[in-house]
Design a protein around this motif. Structure first.
Motif, short mmCIF file in Angstrom:
data_model
loop_
_atom_site.label_atom_id
_atom_site.label_comp_id
_atom_site.label_asym_id
_atom_site.label_seq_id
_atom_site.Cartn_x
_atom_site.Cartn_y
_atom_site.Cartn_z
N UNK A 56 0.77 -1.30 0.21
CA UNK A 56 -0.11 0.07 0.06
C UNK A 56 0.84 1.25 -0.08
N UNK A 57 0.43 2.23 -0.81
CA UNK A 57 1.30 3.51 -0.48
C UNK A 57 1.17 4.24 0.73
N UNK A 58 1.96 5.03 1.12
CA UNK A 58 2.01 6.06 2.10
C UNK A 58 2.14 7.45 1.56
N UNK A 59 1.99 8.24 2.64
CA UNK A 59 2.06 9.76 2.24
C UNK A 59 3.43 10.46 2.01
N UNK A 60 4.19 9.69 2.15
CA UNK A 60 5.70 9.96 2.24
C UNK A 60 6.23 10.04 0.83
N UNK A 182 -3.69 9.28 1.26
CA UNK A 182 -2.98 8.49 2.43
C UNK A 182 -2.54 9.63 3.50
N UNK A 183 -2.67 9.04 4.92
CA UNK A 183 -2.32 9.78 5.98
C UNK A 183 -1.16 8.86 6.78
N UNK A 184 -0.13 9.39 6.93
CA UNK A 184 1.26 8.65 7.58
C UNK A 184 1.74 9.46 8.83
N UNK A 185 1.95 8.86 9.79
CA UNK A 185 2.52 9.53 11.01
C UNK A 185 3.50 8.84 11.65
N UNK A 186 4.72 9.00 11.76
CA UNK A 186 5.63 8.52 12.53
C UNK A 186 5.86 9.07 13.97
N UNK A 187 5.62 8.33 15.01
CA UNK A 187 5.80 8.61 16.43
C UNK A 187 7.31 8.35 16.70
N UNK A 188 8.44 9.13 16.68
CA UNK A 188 9.55 8.74 17.22
C UNK A 188 9.56 8.34 18.65
N UNK A 189 8.86 9.03 19.46
CA UNK A 189 9.06 8.37 20.92
C UNK A 189 8.45 7.11 21.17
N UNK A 190 7.65 6.52 20.17
CA UNK A 190 7.44 5.13 20.53
C UNK A 190 7.81 4.26 19.45
N UNK A 192 7.05 4.08 16.40
CA UNK A 192 5.94 3.44 15.62
C UNK A 192 5.66 4.30 14.36
N UNK A 193 5.35 3.69 13.28
CA UNK A 193 4.74 4.50 12.24
C UNK A 193 3.59 3.71 11.86
N UNK A 194 2.43 4.73 11.58
CA UNK A 194 0.99 4.41 11.34
C UNK A 194 0.52 5.02 10.02
N UNK A 195 -0.02 4.29 9.04
CA UNK A 195 -0.39 4.59 7.94
C UNK A 195 -2.13 4.12 7.59
N UNK A 196 -2.71 5.00 7.12
CA UNK A 196 -4.00 4.70 6.29
C UNK A 196 -4.35 5.08 5.06
N UNK A 197 -4.78 4.58 4.03
CA UNK A 197 -5.04 4.93 2.90
C UNK A 197 -6.63 4.53 2.30
N UNK A 198 -7.24 5.39 1.78
CA UNK A 198 -8.30 5.20 1.17
C UNK A 198 -8.17 5.49 -0.47
N UNK A 199 -8.34 4.40 -1.18
CA UNK A 199 -8.23 4.27 -2.50
C UNK A 199 -9.67 4.01 -3.37
N UNK A 200 -9.79 4.93 -4.19
CA UNK A 200 -10.99 4.41 -5.14
C UNK A 200 -10.63 3.76 -6.24
N UNK A 201 -11.20 2.67 -6.58
CA UNK A 201 -10.73 1.69 -7.58
C UNK A 201 -11.65 0.97 -8.42
N UNK A 202 -11.43 0.41 -9.51
CA UNK A 202 -12.44 -0.53 -10.26
C UNK A 202 -11.30 -1.74 -10.47
N UNK A 203 -10.03 -1.90 -9.94
CA UNK A 203 -9.23 -2.89 -10.35
C UNK A 203 -9.57 -4.33 -9.97
N UNK A 204 -9.16 -5.07 -10.87
CA UNK A 204 -9.32 -6.61 -10.26
C UNK A 204 -7.94 -7.05 -10.34
N UNK A 205 -7.66 -7.47 -8.94
CA UNK A 205 -6.13 -8.16 -8.67
C UNK A 205 -5.34 -6.99 -8.92
N UNK A 206 -5.50 -5.71 -8.52
CA UNK A 206 -4.67 -4.51 -8.70
C UNK A 206 -4.74 -3.88 -10.23
#
Length: 298
Positions: A56-60, A182-190, A192-206
């Motif tokens: 999955x793509x990230x916002x970076x 995509x929304x990406x956040x790196x929490x350096x103190x923990x 941890x990197x978190x990412x969430x992506x919402x994709x609009x698609x018609x693709x079958x098996x990408x």
């Protein structure tokens, strides 16, 4: 069987694209400096060419260029599951940590399934993906005093070379475009990197099996998520999930997931290995196996 010679040729081809593009762009941009970002903060190369996780793509933005720099990457990926394999190469260029352009070519080999379907053993679908991503706001790494994530939008135009075959199985078209945010956040103190992506698609098996189908032929929002934990400054482990549409009546499609480890010994090289579960693909269920990818860049 996939040979080491072919893998090296694919990798070198991708490197040539990235280095050629970046050389031209650097010269045109009054030779900015490069490579000031932290290890692994640009992600790895996603199977469709964008910077992110493997699935999955990230916002970076691709490469290690900061807001005054240009960065570039090239990659070669191999995915082996029980009844199929995918070879994937590509490159991406990041402009001033704002805009990313990418290209990838996927070759999906049906192995014995191709013979069972009357296409011939080893029948291969080839798909070219051209992508663009733009950072809207936020900085996943530098803005540690804020919970605001880095947010980017992107598009991936995909063209499959098997128009007659994908339409025979029920797809409406052999080319199409995915759109995502995509929304990406790196929490350096923990660590941890978190990412969430919402994709609009018609693709079958990408897009390997075309776009749209007999069950539905409209854009659908699909969720994609990643979580990574930094074991050290150059090693990360994590998991990904990618929701998939189910457009074809004769080819059930399942969501994808993986568990991965990424190692970046330097800013110029990263290696990613994952255990991937791709579910049902055409007539074969429980497609699970190894994902391996090499990325080079700056």
């Amino acid at each position: 069987m996939f040979s080491q010679r072919r893998f090296r040729a694919m990798l070198l081809g991708g490197m040539s694209v990235a280095l050629g593009l970046s050389s031209t762009l650097v010269a045109a941009a009054d030779a900015p400096t490069t490579s000031n970002r932290l290890l692994l903060t640009g992600g790895v190369s996603q199977i469709e060419g964008a910077a992110g996780g493997g699935l999955t793509p990230w916002a970076v933005i691709a490469g290690y260029g900061t807001r005054d720099e240009i960065g570039a990457t090239a990659f070669a990926t191999r995915v082996n599951v029980q009844d199929y394999h995918l070879n994937d190469v590509g490159a991406a260029v990041g402009f001033y940590d704002r805009v990313e352009l990418s290209v990838a070519q996927q070759r999906f080999n049906t192995e014995d399934v191709g013979a069972a379907l009357g296409l011939g053993r080893g029948f291969t679908f080839k798909q070219t993906v051209v992508g663009v991503k733009v950072r809207l706001f936020g900085d996943a790494v530098l803005e540690q005093d804020s919970w605001l994530p880095q947010v980017s939008i992107g598009a991936q135009y995909k063209k499959n070379d098997q128009d007659a075959v994908v339409k025979f199985v029920g797809a409406k078209r052999s080319q199409g475009t995915d759109y995502y945010i995509s929304a990406t956040k790196l929490i350096l103190s923990q660590s941890v990197l978190l990412n969430a992506t919402v994709r609009l698609t018609k693709a079958n098996q990408t897009g390997i099996l075309g776009f749209g189908g007999d069950k539905r032929n409209s854009y659908q929002p699909m969720f994609e998520g990643s979580v990574a934990y930094l074991l050290s400054r150059n090693v990360a482990i994590g998991a990904e999930y990618r929701q998939k549409p189910n457009n074809l009546g004769i080819a059930k499609e399942d969501d994808w997931a993986d568990l991965f480890i990424a190692w970046a010994p330097t800013k110029h090289v990263s290696l990613t290995v994952a255990y991937a579960d791709l579910g049902n693909i055409v007539i074969k269920d429980k497609q699970r196996g190894l994902y391996a990818s090499v990325q080079v860049g700056f």
